[in-house]
Design an enzyme around this catalytic site. Structure first.
Site, short mmCIF file in Angstrom:
data_model
loop_
_atom_site.label_atom_id
_atom_site.label_comp_id
_atom_site.label_asym_id
_atom_site.label_seq_id
_atom_site.Cartn_x
_atom_site.Cartn_y
_atom_site.Cartn_z
N SER A 21 0.83 -1.22 0.00
CA SER A 21 0.00 0.00 0.00
C SER A 21 0.86 1.27 0.00
O SER A 21 0.58 2.17 -0.79
CB SER A 21 -0.97 0.00 1.19
OG SER A 21 -1.96 -0.94 0.98
N THR A 64 -6.55 -2.83 6.99
CA THR A 64 -6.49 -4.21 6.52
C THR A 64 -6.53 -5.18 7.69
O THR A 64 -6.84 -4.80 8.83
CB THR A 64 -5.29 -4.39 5.54
OG1 THR A 64 -5.41 -5.67 4.93
CG2 THR A 64 -3.94 -4.24 6.22
N LYS A 68 -10.79 -4.77 9.86
CA LYS A 68 -11.87 -4.25 9.01
C LYS A 68 -13.25 -4.24 9.68
O LYS A 68 -14.11 -3.44 9.31
CB LYS A 68 -11.95 -5.03 7.69
CG LYS A 68 -10.81 -4.72 6.74
CD LYS A 68 -10.88 -5.54 5.48
CE LYS A 68 -9.71 -5.22 4.57
NZ LYS A 68 -9.64 -6.08 3.40
N ASN A 89 -12.68 -0.69 4.94
CA ASN A 89 -11.25 -0.78 4.59
C ASN A 89 -10.65 0.61 4.36
O ASN A 89 -9.49 0.72 3.99
CB ASN A 89 -11.04 -1.66 3.34
CG ASN A 89 -11.39 -0.93 2.06
OD1 ASN A 89 -12.35 -0.16 2.03
ND2 ASN A 89 -10.62 -1.15 1.02
N GLY A 128 -13.98 -13.51 7.03
CA GLY A 128 -13.56 -12.29 7.71
C GLY A 128 -14.10 -11.06 7.00
O GLY A 128 -15.12 -11.12 6.30
N GLY A 129 -13.39 -9.94 7.17
CA GLY A 129 -13.84 -8.67 6.60
C GLY A 129 -13.84 -8.67 5.07
O GLY A 129 -14.78 -8.18 4.44
N TYR A 213 -2.27 -10.28 -3.35
CA TYR A 213 -1.49 -9.76 -4.48
C TYR A 213 0.01 -9.93 -4.24
O TYR A 213 0.81 -9.67 -5.15
CB TYR A 213 -1.81 -8.28 -4.75
CG TYR A 213 -1.47 -7.38 -3.58
CD1 TYR A 213 -2.42 -7.11 -2.60
CD2 TYR A 213 -0.20 -6.85 -3.43
CE1 TYR A 213 -2.10 -6.33 -1.50
CE2 TYR A 213 0.13 -6.06 -2.33
CZ TYR A 213 -0.83 -5.81 -1.37
OH TYR A 213 -0.52 -5.04 -0.29
P1 ATR Z 1 -9.80 -9.47 6.73
O1 ATR Z 1 -10.46 -8.32 7.38
O2 ATR Z 1 -8.57 -9.06 5.95
O3 ATR Z 1 -10.70 -10.34 5.95
P2 ATR Z 1 -10.03 -11.13 9.08
O4 ATR Z 1 -11.34 -10.50 9.36
O5 ATR Z 1 -9.06 -11.32 10.20
O6 ATR Z 1 -9.24 -10.33 7.95
O7 ATR Z 1 -10.32 -12.55 8.36
C1 ATR Z 1 -9.32 -13.42 8.01
C2 ATR Z 1 -9.94 -14.74 7.53
O8 ATR Z 1 -8.88 -15.63 7.20
C3 ATR Z 1 -10.77 -15.47 8.58
O9 ATR Z 1 -11.77 -16.21 7.93
C4 ATR Z 1 -9.74 -16.40 9.21
O10 ATR Z 1 -10.26 -17.59 9.76
P3 ATR Z 1 -10.98 -17.64 11.22
O11 ATR Z 1 -12.37 -17.13 10.99
O12 ATR Z 1 -10.92 -19.04 11.62
O13 ATR Z 1 -10.16 -16.71 12.10
C5 ATR Z 1 -8.92 -16.78 8.02
N1 ATR Z 1 -7.55 -17.14 8.40
C6 ATR Z 1 -6.57 -16.29 8.77
N2 ATR Z 1 -5.43 -16.98 9.03
C7 ATR Z 1 -5.71 -18.29 8.83
C8 ATR Z 1 -4.96 -19.50 8.91
N3 ATR Z 1 -3.67 -19.50 9.25
N4 ATR Z 1 -5.59 -20.65 8.62
C9 ATR Z 1 -6.89 -20.67 8.27
N5 ATR Z 1 -7.66 -19.56 8.16
C10 ATR Z 1 -7.07 -18.39 8.42
#
Ligand code: ATR
Length: 267
Positions: A21, A64, A68, A89, A128-129, A213
């Site tokens: 970014s 990020t 979010k 975001n 997630g977000g 990306y």
């Molecule tokens: P963002 O806002 O960027 O979407 P987030 O809200 O923290 O970030 O969401 C990340 C997503 O990736 C979630 O679905 C998370 O799974 P959980 O709901 O179980 O937390 C998933 N995620 C992140 N790291 C992971 C990992 N190492 N293995 C599996 N899922 C992962």
């Protein structure tokens, strides 16, 4: 001596090692003649980040992972679409008042409108977000949604809100998905050897979209290419959502001066 009126902007998240970014936004400032500088501020505590937005002040903030959703109650106003998505975001600081937006949706639309979605079976990996923005866009199309997430409870909440069925790892290979969208950070720099989806669910007839990306070609996209699937990387979405963030802050149209090429050189 003339005093600098430089404005400060930031990307906030945790972790941020992968983030381009600052490279992208600083290139936009140079290209547009805007006296501003973006920095990366890595912190897992969203409340202290919001205090910093107010005190520094940071005029534009790109939000990020993982903030979010948790940032929403800390803002003064949230745009209607961002409210419906349930994720922000972008934060614009206008005279001390913090406004939240979602420009991921613009990037997702740009990336996904290249393919035909009607009547397709689409698997969203993650809950997630970023998944919320993908789901908001897809819930407006005539598609069948499926959800797969490490924490199944979170996927259930999103399936209830946006529609679709939750699938566990044992069901994944029983359904022929037409499109797979990865919304998790699995496979993102520095963990580039990881993939969020088992190879067994990948097929030649599919389109696989990874919102990551960095790297441009994730393990998931490499695996998808090996079976002959069509792939979409996260670069188009990344640039489109960033340009939209700058437009919200600067209140004018910002042209894409082929920023994808600049990023490809960095990656
Ligand atoms: P963002 O806002 O960027 O979407 P987030 O809200 O923290 O970030 O969401 C990340 C997503 O990736 C979630 O679905 C998370 O799974 P959980 O709901 O179980 O937390 C998933 N995620 C992140 N790291 C992971 C990992 N190492 N293995 C599996 N899922 C992962």
């Amino acid at each position: 001596m003339s005093q600098s009126n430089i404005k400060f902007t930031a990307v906030i998240g945790f972790p941020l090692a992968h983030s381009l970014s600052p490279v992208l936004h600083n290139a936009i400032y140079a290209g547009e003649g805007v006296d501003a500088k973006m920095e990366a501020i890595e912190n897992s505590d969203v409340a202290s980040l919001v205090s910093l937005i107010r005190s520094k002040p940071l005029e534009l903030t790109a939000v990020t992972i993982p903030h979010k959703q948790t940032i929403i109650p800390l803002l003064d106003e949230v745009d209607e679409i961002a409210k419906k998505i349930g994720a922000v975001n972008t934060v614009v600081n206008r005279n001390g008042k913090l406004y939240g937006y979602n420009t991921d949706i613009i990037g997702i639309e740009k990336a996904l409108l290249r393919i035909s979605l009607t009547n397709k079976k689409i698997l969203i990996v993650g809950a997630g977000g970023a998944s919320r923005a993908v789901a908001f866009f897809l819930s407006q199309q005539a598609v069948s949604l499926y959800w797969y997430n490490r924490t199944q409870e979170k996927a259930k909440i999103l399936a209830k809100e946006f529609g679709g069925k939750v699938v566990g790892s044992s069901d994944l290979n029983k359904i022929k998905f037409d499109v797979i969208v990865n919304t998790t950070p699995i496979g993102m720099y520095p963990n580039i050897g990881e993939s969020p989806a088992p190879k067994i669910i990948l097929r030649k007839s599919q389109t696989v979209f990874d919102i990551i990306y960095n790297p441009i070609k994730t393990k998931l996209l490499k695996d998808a290419e090996l079976v002959g699937a069509q792939t979409i990387n996260g670069l188009t979405m990344f640039v489109a959502q960033a340009l939209a963030q700058e437009e919200l802050w600067l209140q004018r149209k910002i042209e894409n001066k082929n920023y994808e090429n600049l990023l490809i050189k960095q990656l």
